[in-house]
Enzyme design. Structure first.
Site, mmCIF file in Angstrom:
data_model
loop_
_atom_site.group_PDB
_atom_site.id
_atom_site.type_symbol
_atom_site.label_atom_id
_atom_site.label_comp_id
_atom_site.label_asym_id
_atom_site.label_seq_id
_atom_site.Cartn_x
_atom_site.Cartn_y
_atom_site.Cartn_z
ATOM 1 N N LYS A 119 21.162 -1.029 -15.331
ATOM 2 C CA LYS A 119 19.817 -0.811 -14.769
ATOM 3 C C LYS A 119 19.738 -1.326 -13.336
ATOM 4 O O LYS A 119 19.266 -0.615 -12.443
ATOM 5 C CB LYS A 119 18.780 -1.552 -15.633
ATOM 6 C CG LYS A 119 17.412 -1.682 -14.956
ATOM 7 C CD LYS A 119 16.404 -2.400 -15.820
ATOM 8 C CE LYS A 119 16.450 -3.904 -15.780
ATOM 9 N NZ LYS A 119 15.722 -4.550 -14.671
ATOM 10 N N ASN A 120 20.201 -2.553 -13.126
ATOM 11 C CA ASN A 120 19.989 -3.169 -11.809
ATOM 12 C C ASN A 120 20.951 -2.664 -10.737
ATOM 13 O O ASN A 120 20.834 -3.032 -9.574
ATOM 14 C CB ASN A 120 20.040 -4.698 -11.919
ATOM 15 C CG ASN A 120 18.815 -5.229 -12.650
ATOM 16 O OD1 ASN A 120 17.841 -4.499 -12.850
ATOM 17 N ND2 ASN A 120 18.861 -6.491 -13.055
ATOM 18 N N ARG A 156 8.535 -3.948 -10.258
ATOM 19 C CA ARG A 156 8.726 -4.683 -9.006
ATOM 20 C C ARG A 156 9.877 -4.126 -8.169
ATOM 21 O O ARG A 156 9.849 -4.188 -6.948
ATOM 22 C CB ARG A 156 9.038 -6.155 -9.298
ATOM 23 C CG ARG A 156 7.975 -6.906 -10.033
ATOM 24 C CD ARG A 156 8.412 -8.338 -10.177
ATOM 25 N NE ARG A 156 8.800 -8.849 -8.871
ATOM 26 C CZ ARG A 156 7.965 -9.332 -7.971
ATOM 27 N NH1 ARG A 156 6.696 -9.399 -8.245
ATOM 28 N NH2 ARG A 156 8.401 -9.751 -6.809
ATOM 29 N N CYS A 166 4.453 -11.964 -11.558
ATOM 30 C CA CYS A 166 5.394 -11.492 -12.565
ATOM 31 C C CYS A 166 5.465 -12.540 -13.664
ATOM 32 O O CYS A 166 5.260 -13.734 -13.404
ATOM 33 C CB CYS A 166 6.752 -11.299 -11.908
ATOM 34 S SG CYS A 166 8.078 -10.966 -13.039
ATOM 35 N N ARG A 196 8.296 -14.791 -7.575
ATOM 36 C CA ARG A 196 9.084 -13.673 -7.048
ATOM 37 C C ARG A 196 8.591 -13.134 -5.704
ATOM 38 O O ARG A 196 8.217 -11.957 -5.571
ATOM 39 C CB ARG A 196 9.185 -12.561 -8.090
ATOM 40 C CG ARG A 196 9.712 -13.087 -9.409
ATOM 41 C CD ARG A 196 10.038 -12.028 -10.389
ATOM 42 N NE ARG A 196 11.243 -11.281 -10.058
ATOM 43 C CZ ARG A 196 11.720 -10.302 -10.808
ATOM 44 N NH1 ARG A 196 11.093 -9.950 -11.901
ATOM 45 N NH2 ARG A 196 12.822 -9.683 -10.460
ATOM 46 N N ASP A 242 19.672 -13.714 -16.225
ATOM 47 C CA ASP A 242 19.333 -12.627 -17.148
ATOM 48 C C ASP A 242 20.005 -12.776 -18.516
ATOM 49 O O ASP A 242 19.742 -11.976 -19.420
ATOM 50 C CB ASP A 242 19.712 -11.262 -16.531
ATOM 51 C CG ASP A 242 18.793 -10.896 -15.373
ATOM 52 O OD1 ASP A 242 17.730 -11.521 -15.231
ATOM 53 O OD2 ASP A 242 19.151 -9.985 -14.597
ATOM 54 N N ARG A 270 12.394 -0.953 -21.018
ATOM 55 C CA ARG A 270 12.608 -0.950 -19.571
ATOM 56 C C ARG A 270 14.082 -1.190 -19.247
ATOM 57 O O ARG A 270 14.552 -0.774 -18.193
ATOM 58 C CB ARG A 270 11.767 -2.041 -18.898
ATOM 59 C CG ARG A 270 10.281 -1.756 -18.891
ATOM 60 C CD ARG A 270 9.549 -2.802 -18.075
ATOM 61 N NE ARG A 270 10.390 -3.197 -16.958
ATOM 62 C CZ ARG A 270 10.507 -4.433 -16.486
ATOM 63 N NH1 ARG A 270 9.811 -5.409 -17.011
ATOM 64 N NH2 ARG A 270 11.297 -4.696 -15.484
HETATM 65 N N1 EPU Z 1 13.187 -15.696 -3.796
HETATM 66 C C1 EPU Z 1 12.460 -16.342 -2.831
HETATM 67 N N2 EPU Z 1 12.062 -15.626 -1.739
HETATM 68 C C2 EPU Z 1 12.330 -14.304 -1.606
HETATM 69 C C3 EPU Z 1 13.062 -13.646 -2.594
HETATM 70 C C4 EPU Z 1 13.487 -14.378 -3.693
HETATM 71 O O1 EPU Z 1 12.180 -17.529 -2.920
HETATM 72 O O2 EPU Z 1 11.922 -13.716 -0.589
HETATM 73 C C5 EPU Z 1 13.609 -16.458 -4.990
HETATM 74 C C6 EPU Z 1 12.935 -15.939 -6.260
HETATM 75 O O3 EPU Z 1 11.651 -16.487 -6.418
HETATM 76 C C7 EPU Z 1 13.903 -16.388 -7.311
HETATM 77 C C8 EPU Z 1 15.263 -16.249 -6.606
HETATM 78 O O4 EPU Z 1 14.988 -16.236 -5.218
HETATM 79 O O5 EPU Z 1 13.663 -17.734 -7.601
HETATM 80 C C9 EPU Z 1 16.060 -15.019 -6.972
HETATM 81 O O6 EPU Z 1 15.256 -13.861 -6.832
HETATM 82 P P1 EPU Z 1 15.856 -12.450 -6.437
HETATM 83 O O7 EPU Z 1 15.117 -11.946 -5.238
HETATM 84 O O8 EPU Z 1 17.335 -12.499 -6.384
HETATM 85 O O9 EPU Z 1 15.419 -11.566 -7.690
HETATM 86 P P2 EPU Z 1 15.131 -10.015 -7.658
HETATM 87 O O10 EPU Z 1 15.967 -9.382 -6.636
HETATM 88 O O11 EPU Z 1 13.667 -9.797 -7.614
HETATM 89 C C10 EPU Z 1 16.992 -9.288 -9.361
HETATM 90 C C11 EPU Z 1 17.039 -8.581 -10.674
HETATM 91 C C12 EPU Z 1 16.488 -9.492 -11.757
HETATM 92 C C13 EPU Z 1 17.350 -10.760 -11.801
HETATM 93 C C14 EPU Z 1 17.350 -11.429 -10.422
HETATM 94 C C15 EPU Z 1 18.254 -12.637 -10.344
HETATM 95 C C16 EPU Z 1 16.816 -6.261 -10.045
HETATM 96 C C17 EPU Z 1 16.002 -5.024 -10.023
HETATM 97 N N3 EPU Z 1 16.264 -7.355 -10.585
HETATM 98 O O12 EPU Z 1 15.623 -9.587 -9.103
HETATM 99 O O13 EPU Z 1 16.619 -8.795 -12.995
HETATM 100 O O14 EPU Z 1 16.838 -11.664 -12.750
HETATM 101 O O15 EPU Z 1 17.786 -10.476 -9.417
HETATM 102 O O16 EPU Z 1 19.556 -12.309 -10.666
HETATM 103 O O17 EPU Z 1 17.953 -6.245 -9.612
HETATM 104 C C18 EPU Z 1 16.081 -8.256 -15.233
HETATM 105 O O18 EPU Z 1 16.882 -7.307 -15.153
HETATM 106 O O19 EPU Z 1 15.582 -8.625 -16.326
HETATM 107 C C19 EPU Z 1 15.706 -8.978 -14.011
HETATM 108 C C20 EPU Z 1 14.617 -9.739 -13.942
#
Ligand code: EPU
Length: 420
Positions: free
Chosen positions: A22-23, A95, A119, A124, A308, A400
């Site tokens: 998915k990701n 998201r 979320c 996030r 995850d 999802r």
């Molecule tokens: N963060 C910040 N500032 C930012 C962006 C992120 O502080 O501007 C923090 C977040 O709050 C969090 C950490 O950095 O504490 C990691 O967040 P990240 O941005 O890496 O998460 P994401 O890109 O929104 C993706 C996956 C998630 C997975 C996370 C971590 C996708 C679509 N989603 O989310 O997947 O948990 O990386 O590996 O790729 C899931 O599949 O169930 C899922 C939640």
């Protein structure tokens, strides 16, 4: 709303095929917006989030076709891309819609993407994404709930990201492909899904080096072209089936996967007492009928243990021998499964970002529900070890991210029913 009824206890046995990730699929679908040419994808998983991304791309004027003969085959063609507006109605349901921000801006010179809201698992924020685009020369403002970004042409730059962010890295990587000059992304996410995106972008003609390390270099090009790409296997789905096998003391072989994508998870499964054998595209786990041993887990960005998989290992520890200490370092509110597991008799105490799990021989059946995807998965696998019928409610979260999970578990001998 659909629910799953699961009769426990059972011992999982047999073979299961991993779906596409998915990701990886979501950012790669968004990458199609970068080219005025078709992107043919294989092994796109049939998931609610993937359908939402398809709707969003179609809304923007991209042609979205699913092969009739191959359900995982999609052709995305953004030749006639006509809109730069990603509406709140779609973004609020997923998201990951934020992923279109980089490609829209790079291709059209402007983007208007609804700001994702709160979320279930944590705040996030998307500051990394916005600051990075500013570093590439964009004007970025947040007004009326929308991110509004403009740049006649993005300009390559050295971008040091404040946080390791997966979608942040992906948005900036896609934007940098069409920027004028060279970009260096520092403190980049090293997740395998970022690597898969880079492989696809390269097939489209992008010049990228260093993906999978914390420094990614991109040489901007004038345009990207047609390409074909097969989505990598879902490491989290793979890990979920392996955790389920360990927790039910079973023997399961996951095929069409890649053991190199989940080394940290396999290490913990070995410590839990599992015998593991791997080939280029399969992983076999055998518990030999033994109860697993509890393992300590501490989540962090790749290549460390993935957040995850944290909920699924809470479920594993709940029926293991001994005490497992699970520390969540990535998201501030990712222990929602703990209270529900406690309703099934699990002995878990939370202190700040740590869950101390004292294993029990078996769990009790109970009606349970969860408000995020991986938490739901942990309840489903815990139910396999419960003494009776567990009802897992609100499974739209599962839909999802897990393709036909009830069929796949049934193929391994579980008694699982979807009730409409
Ligand atoms: N963060 C910040 N500032 C930012 C962006 C992120 O502080 O501007 C923090 C977040 O709050 C969090 C950490 O950095 O504490 C990691 O967040 P990240 O941005 O890496 O998460 P994401 O890109 O929104 C993706 C996956 C998630 C997975 C996370 C971590 C996708 C679509 N989603 O989310 O997947 O948990 O990386 O590996 O790729 C899931 O599949 O169930 C899922 C939640």
């Amino acid at each position: 709303m659909d629910r799953l009824e699961i009769d426990g206890p059972c011992r999982l046995q047999g073979e299961v095929r991993a779906s596409g990730a998915k990701n990886a699929a979501l950012p790669i679908m968004a990458a199609s917006l970068l080219a005025a040419a078709p992107l043919r994808l294989a092994r796109v998983p049939a998931l609610a989030d993937v359908r939402t991304m398809g709707r969003l791309l179609a809304d923007l004027g991209c042609s979205v076709r699913q092969d009739e003969s191959d359900p995982g085959g999609w052709t995305l063609d953004a030749s006639a891309l006509s809109s730069c507006h990603a509406d709140y109605e779609l973004v609020r349901t997923m998201r990951a819609s934020i992923l279109v921000l980089g490609p829209l801006l790079a291709r059209l010179g402007e983007a208007e993407v609804s700001l994702p809201g709160g979320c279930a698992i944590g705040a996030r924020p998307v500051q990394v994404h916005l600051d990075g685009l500013r570093a590439l020369g964009a004007e970025v403002a947040v007004r009326d709930g929308y991110i509004r970004a403009r740049a006649e042409r993005l300009v390559g730059a050295r971008v040091v990201m404040d946080q390791v962010s997966v979608t942040g890295t992906e948005v900036l990587l896609m934007a940098a492909c069409l920027a004028d000059g060279d970009t260096v992304l520092e403190n980049a996410a090293r997740e395998p899904e970022v690597v898969d995106l880079a492989v696809c972008l390269r097939a489209m003609g992008a010049k990228i080096r260093g993906e999978g390390t914390s420094t990614i270099q991109v040489q901007g090009v004038g345009r990207l072209g047609a390409a074909e790409h097969r989505i990598q296997p879902d490491r989290i789905e793979t890990g979920t089936f392996l955790a389920a096998a360990a927790l039910t003391r079973g023997q399961v072989c996951v095929r069409d996967t890649d053991p190199q994508l989940l080394e940290a998870v396999l290490r913990k499964l070995r410590l839990a007492g599992a015998a593991l054998r791997t080939g280029a595209d399969w992983i076999e786990l055998d518990m030999g009928g033994k109860r697993p041993r509890a393992v300590d887990i501490s989540t962090a960005p790749h290549p460390a243990f993935p957040t995850d998989m944290q909920a699924q290992f809470c479920a594993l520890n709940a029926v293991a021998e001994g005490v497992g200490v699970v520390t969540e370092n990535v998201f501030e509110n990712r222990f929602q499964h703990v209270l529900e597991l406690s309703r099934m008799g699990a002995d878990i105490r939370i202190e700040h970002n740590t869950a101390v799990v004292i294993g029990r021989e078996a769990l009790d059946p109970a009606p349970v529900m969860a408000t995020d995807l991986r938490a739901s998965a942990s309840l489903v696998i815990a139910a396999l070890a419960a003494q009776g019928t567990t009802v897992v409610n609100r499974i739209y979260h599962l839909d999802r991210g897990y393709e036909r999970i009830e069929d796949k578990l049934a193929g391994l001998g579980a008694a699982v029913r979807r009730v409409k």
